[in-house]
Design a protein around this motif. Structure first.
Motif, PDB file in Angstrom:
ATOM      1  N   LEU A  14      -6.923  -6.080 -16.319  1.00  0.00           N
ATOM      2  CA  LEU A  14      -5.597  -6.402 -15.775  1.00  0.00           C
ATOM      3  C   LEU A  14      -5.723  -6.839 -14.311  1.00  0.00           C
ATOM      4  O   LEU A  14      -5.089  -7.803 -13.865  1.00  0.00           O
ATOM      5  CB  LEU A  14      -4.683  -5.181 -15.893  1.00  0.00           C
ATOM      6  CG  LEU A  14      -3.210  -5.413 -15.555  1.00  0.00           C
ATOM      7  CD1 LEU A  14      -2.576  -6.384 -16.539  1.00  0.00           C
ATOM      8  CD2 LEU A  14      -2.441  -4.097 -15.557  1.00  0.00           C
ATOM      9  N   MET A  15      -6.580  -6.142 -13.562  1.00  0.00           N
ATOM     10  CA  MET A  15      -6.801  -6.497 -12.155  1.00  0.00           C
ATOM     11  C   MET A  15      -7.483  -7.864 -12.037  1.00  0.00           C
ATOM     12  O   MET A  15      -7.126  -8.684 -11.197  1.00  0.00           O
ATOM     13  CB  MET A  15      -7.659  -5.430 -11.458  1.00  0.00           C
ATOM     14  CG  MET A  15      -6.988  -4.091 -11.280  1.00  0.00           C
ATOM     15  SD  MET A  15      -5.459  -4.170 -10.311  1.00  0.00           S
ATOM     16  CE  MET A  15      -4.210  -4.206 -11.582  1.00  0.00           C
ATOM     17  N   PHE A  47       2.710  -5.285  -9.676  1.00  0.00           N
ATOM     18  CA  PHE A  47       1.481  -5.567  -8.908  1.00  0.00           C
ATOM     19  C   PHE A  47       1.570  -6.932  -8.214  1.00  0.00           C
ATOM     20  O   PHE A  47       1.121  -7.096  -7.094  1.00  0.00           O
ATOM     21  CB  PHE A  47       0.253  -5.519  -9.821  1.00  0.00           C
ATOM     22  CG  PHE A  47      -0.125  -4.125 -10.256  1.00  0.00           C
ATOM     23  CD1 PHE A  47       0.133  -3.034  -9.439  1.00  0.00           C
ATOM     24  CD2 PHE A  47      -0.742  -3.907 -11.478  1.00  0.00           C
ATOM     25  CE1 PHE A  47      -0.229  -1.744  -9.832  1.00  0.00           C
ATOM     26  CE2 PHE A  47      -1.107  -2.629 -11.874  1.00  0.00           C
ATOM     27  CZ  PHE A  47      -0.843  -1.545 -11.053  1.00  0.00           C
ATOM     28  N   ARG A  48       2.144  -7.913  -8.909  1.00  0.00           N
ATOM     29  CA  ARG A  48       2.271  -9.267  -8.327  1.00  0.00           C
ATOM     30  C   ARG A  48       3.172  -9.241  -7.096  1.00  0.00           C
ATOM     31  O   ARG A  48       2.863  -9.829  -6.070  1.00  0.00           O
ATOM     32  CB  ARG A  48       2.855 -10.230  -9.357  1.00  0.00           C
ATOM     33  CG  ARG A  48       1.802 -10.924 -10.128  1.00  0.00           C
ATOM     34  CD  ARG A  48       2.280 -12.249 -10.726  1.00  0.00           C
ATOM     35  NE  ARG A  48       1.188 -12.790 -11.499  1.00  0.00           N
ATOM     36  CZ  ARG A  48       1.216 -12.995 -12.803  1.00  0.00           C
ATOM     37  NH1 ARG A  48       2.314 -12.742 -13.488  1.00  0.00           N
ATOM     38  NH2 ARG A  48       0.169 -13.485 -13.422  1.00  0.00           N
TER      39      ARG A  48
ATOM     40  N   ALA B 172      -5.658   1.917  -6.526  1.00  0.00           N
ATOM     41  CA  ALA B 172      -5.084   1.742  -5.179  1.00  0.00           C
ATOM     42  C   ALA B 172      -3.708   1.113  -5.271  1.00  0.00           C
ATOM     43  O   ALA B 172      -2.758   1.550  -4.598  1.00  0.00           O
ATOM     44  CB  ALA B 172      -6.007   0.859  -4.336  1.00  0.00           C
ATOM     45  N   ARG B 173      -3.578   0.094  -6.118  1.00  0.00           N
ATOM     46  CA  ARG B 173      -2.275  -0.576  -6.256  1.00  0.00           C
ATOM     47  C   ARG B 173      -1.247   0.370  -6.867  1.00  0.00           C
ATOM     48  O   ARG B 173      -0.090   0.390  -6.474  1.00  0.00           O
ATOM     49  CB  ARG B 173      -2.440  -1.830  -7.121  1.00  0.00           C
ATOM     50  CG  ARG B 173      -3.024  -2.984  -6.321  1.00  0.00           C
ATOM     51  CD  ARG B 173      -3.447  -4.125  -7.201  1.00  0.00           C
ATOM     52  NE  ARG B 173      -3.782  -5.290  -6.403  1.00  0.00           N
ATOM     53  CZ  ARG B 173      -4.644  -6.227  -6.792  1.00  0.00           C
ATOM     54  NH1 ARG B 173      -5.260  -6.130  -7.957  1.00  0.00           N
ATOM     55  NH2 ARG B 173      -4.896  -7.256  -6.027  1.00  0.00           N
ATOM     56  N   ARG B 174      -1.687   1.138  -7.840  1.00  0.00           N
ATOM     57  CA  ARG B 174      -0.763   2.077  -8.478  1.00  0.00           C
ATOM     58  C   ARG B 174      -0.318   3.138  -7.459  1.00  0.00           C
ATOM     59  O   ARG B 174       0.855   3.503  -7.407  1.00  0.00           O
ATOM     60  CB  ARG B 174      -1.464   2.746  -9.658  1.00  0.00           C
ATOM     61  CG  ARG B 174      -0.512   3.273 -10.652  1.00  0.00           C
ATOM     62  CD  ARG B 174      -1.230   3.744 -11.869  1.00  0.00           C
ATOM     63  NE  ARG B 174      -0.744   3.070 -13.052  1.00  0.00           N
ATOM     64  CZ  ARG B 174      -1.038   3.455 -14.279  1.00  0.00           C
ATOM     65  NH1 ARG B 174      -1.852   4.462 -14.473  1.00  0.00           N
ATOM     66  NH2 ARG B 174      -0.544   2.823 -15.316  1.00  0.00           N
ATOM     67  N   ALA B 175      -1.269   3.623  -6.652  1.00  0.00           N
ATOM     68  CA  ALA B 175      -0.931   4.640  -5.637  1.00  0.00           C
ATOM     69  C   ALA B 175       0.026   4.061  -4.602  1.00  0.00           C
ATOM     70  O   ALA B 175       0.976   4.726  -4.184  1.00  0.00           O
ATOM     71  CB  ALA B 175      -2.204   5.144  -4.963  1.00  0.00           C
ATOM     72  N   TYR B 187      11.500  -1.729  -7.815  1.00  0.00           N
ATOM     73  CA  TYR B 187      10.883  -2.882  -8.474  1.00  0.00           C
ATOM     74  C   TYR B 187      11.657  -3.201  -9.747  1.00  0.00           C
ATOM     75  O   TYR B 187      12.248  -2.300 -10.338  1.00  0.00           O
ATOM     76  CB  TYR B 187       9.420  -2.590  -8.798  1.00  0.00           C
ATOM     77  CG  TYR B 187       8.551  -2.579  -7.589  1.00  0.00           C
ATOM     78  CD1 TYR B 187       8.180  -3.757  -6.962  1.00  0.00           C
ATOM     79  CD2 TYR B 187       8.107  -1.369  -7.042  1.00  0.00           C
ATOM     80  CE1 TYR B 187       7.386  -3.744  -5.827  1.00  0.00           C
ATOM     81  CE2 TYR B 187       7.314  -1.353  -5.914  1.00  0.00           C
ATOM     82  CZ  TYR B 187       6.965  -2.539  -5.309  1.00  0.00           C
ATOM     83  OH  TYR B 187       6.185  -2.527  -4.191  1.00  0.00           O
ATOM     84  N   PRO B 188      11.620  -4.465 -10.150  1.00  0.00           N
ATOM     85  CA  PRO B 188      12.390  -4.827 -11.353  1.00  0.00           C
ATOM     86  C   PRO B 188      11.865  -4.102 -12.594  1.00  0.00           C
ATOM     87  O   PRO B 188      10.706  -3.810 -12.672  1.00  0.00           O
ATOM     88  CB  PRO B 188      12.152  -6.347 -11.480  1.00  0.00           C
ATOM     89  CG  PRO B 188      10.953  -6.659 -10.653  1.00  0.00           C
ATOM     90  CD  PRO B 188      10.910  -5.606  -9.577  1.00  0.00           C
TER      91      PRO B 188
END
Lengths: 144, 188
Positions: A14-15, A47-48, B172-175, B187-188
């Motif tokens: 996914l990343m 994420f985007r 990291a992005r999830r955190a 967030y939508p």
């Protein structure tokens, strides 16, 4: 179907998809799974959105504020010190050897030797104290 | 900087000629500052870490293999300097008004004052979110999102496999998303 599609796309893939690190074939495979999973599409959208915000955070340091001057003094001063200390030791050794072998009276030699030794001991003491204080000096990194 | 020119400069630096180190410093200080600032969170500590990294690089240059690429090696040294500084508690990651000292990426000139204020508030929330992440998570996000490195380059800088980079980025992005949600971002 949603849960199944989610499980077949790993976090890593996914990343890689998000960051454009996949081959066209791998991308196409993920796109098929994305079409099947609203959960996956939602996660990717978050994420985007965050990626765009983070890119917007990018900044550049002030112009004309180079760190080179400080670095230059730090990388050249050890060589300067080494040369100065080596030169001083050579000169002091030669002066001592010349003085010891000079025709002066033994009492004059002893008195001069005592004065020079005393000064060197005091200097060493000051340097040693300064060195010990340096380790715990909270202001040593403060520049004017 | 052209790779051949860089290699030639580094060869002369290895011979002990410090004046050839200046173009190297000038070429790498801007990306270096961006990374250090992202990791340290304030310009003064970032500048200190950057200077220490350049001095360390100079001292270790004799061991550098000229067949390798210089950039990942240097950024690895910089990353280690930042981590050491953070661990020594001399400089803890702290949020400062970055836009007072740094030229931020320019926004859309057509944005009105309201939109600019919104953007500023959003940036502040992001910095606060980054501040709360672990060092591992923050550094991988800085290298990817702020400096724009590819996975292979990040893997070389962090000295981990590419799969670990991808996995670390996910966590990291999830955190960060979690931190932003806790701060009220929707967030939508």
């Amino acid at each position: 179907m949603n849960g199944e599609a989610r499980r077949t796309v790993s976090h890593e893939d996914l990343m890689r998809f998000l960051d454009g690190e996949l081959t066209p074939k791998e991308r196409a495979a993920i796109e098929v799974r994305l079409a099947d999973s609203s959960e996956l599409r939602r996660e990717l959208a978050i994420f985007r959105s965050m990626k765009e915000e983070l890119r917007d955070l990018s900044f550049v340091p002030e112009h004309g504020d180079s760190v080179w001057d400080r670095i230059r003094s730090r990388i050249t001063s050890p060589a300067g010190w080494a040369l100065a200390v080596a030169g001083f030791l050579g000169w002091a050794g030669y002066a001592t050897w010349s003085f010891v072998n000079s025709p002066s009276a033994i009492l004059v030699k002893l008195a001069t030797g005592a004065v020079v030794t005393g000064i060197l001991v005091l200097l060493a003491q000051v340097i040693w104290d300064r060195y010990r204080e340096f380790g715990s000096d909270p202001y040593r990194n403060v520049h004017r | 900087m052209l790779p051949d020119l860089e290699r030639e400069l580094l060869r002369k630096c290895q011979a002990g000629n410090s004046r050839f180190f200046e173009p190297i410093v000038r070429a790498y200080e801007r990306p270096g500052m961006r990374i250090a600032l992202g990791m340290m969170g304030n310009p003064d500590d970032a500048r200190d870490a950057l200077q220490n990294a350049f001095v360390k690089t100079w001292q270790s240059l004799s061991r550098f293999d000229l067949k390798r690429r210089f950039a990942p090696w240097f950024f690895q040294i910089l990353r280690n300097q930042c981590r050491d500084a953070l661990r020594s508690r001399k400089a803890r990651f702290r949020l400062e008004a970055l836009d007072e000292r740094l030229e931020m990426k320019p926004g859309n000139p057509e944005d009105g004052p309201e939109r600019r204020a919104e953007r500023k508030a959003a940036k502040k929330l992001l910095w606060k979110g980054l501040e709360r992440l672990s060092e591992d998570h923050r550094e991988v996000l800085v290298l990817k999102e702020i400096e724009g490195f590819r996975y292979g380059e990040i893997a070389r800088i962090l000295n981990v496999p590419e799969g670990t980079v991808a996995s670390r980025l996910f966590h990291a992005r999830r955190a960060l998303a979690e931190e932003l949600r806790n701060a009220g971002v929707t967030y939508p």
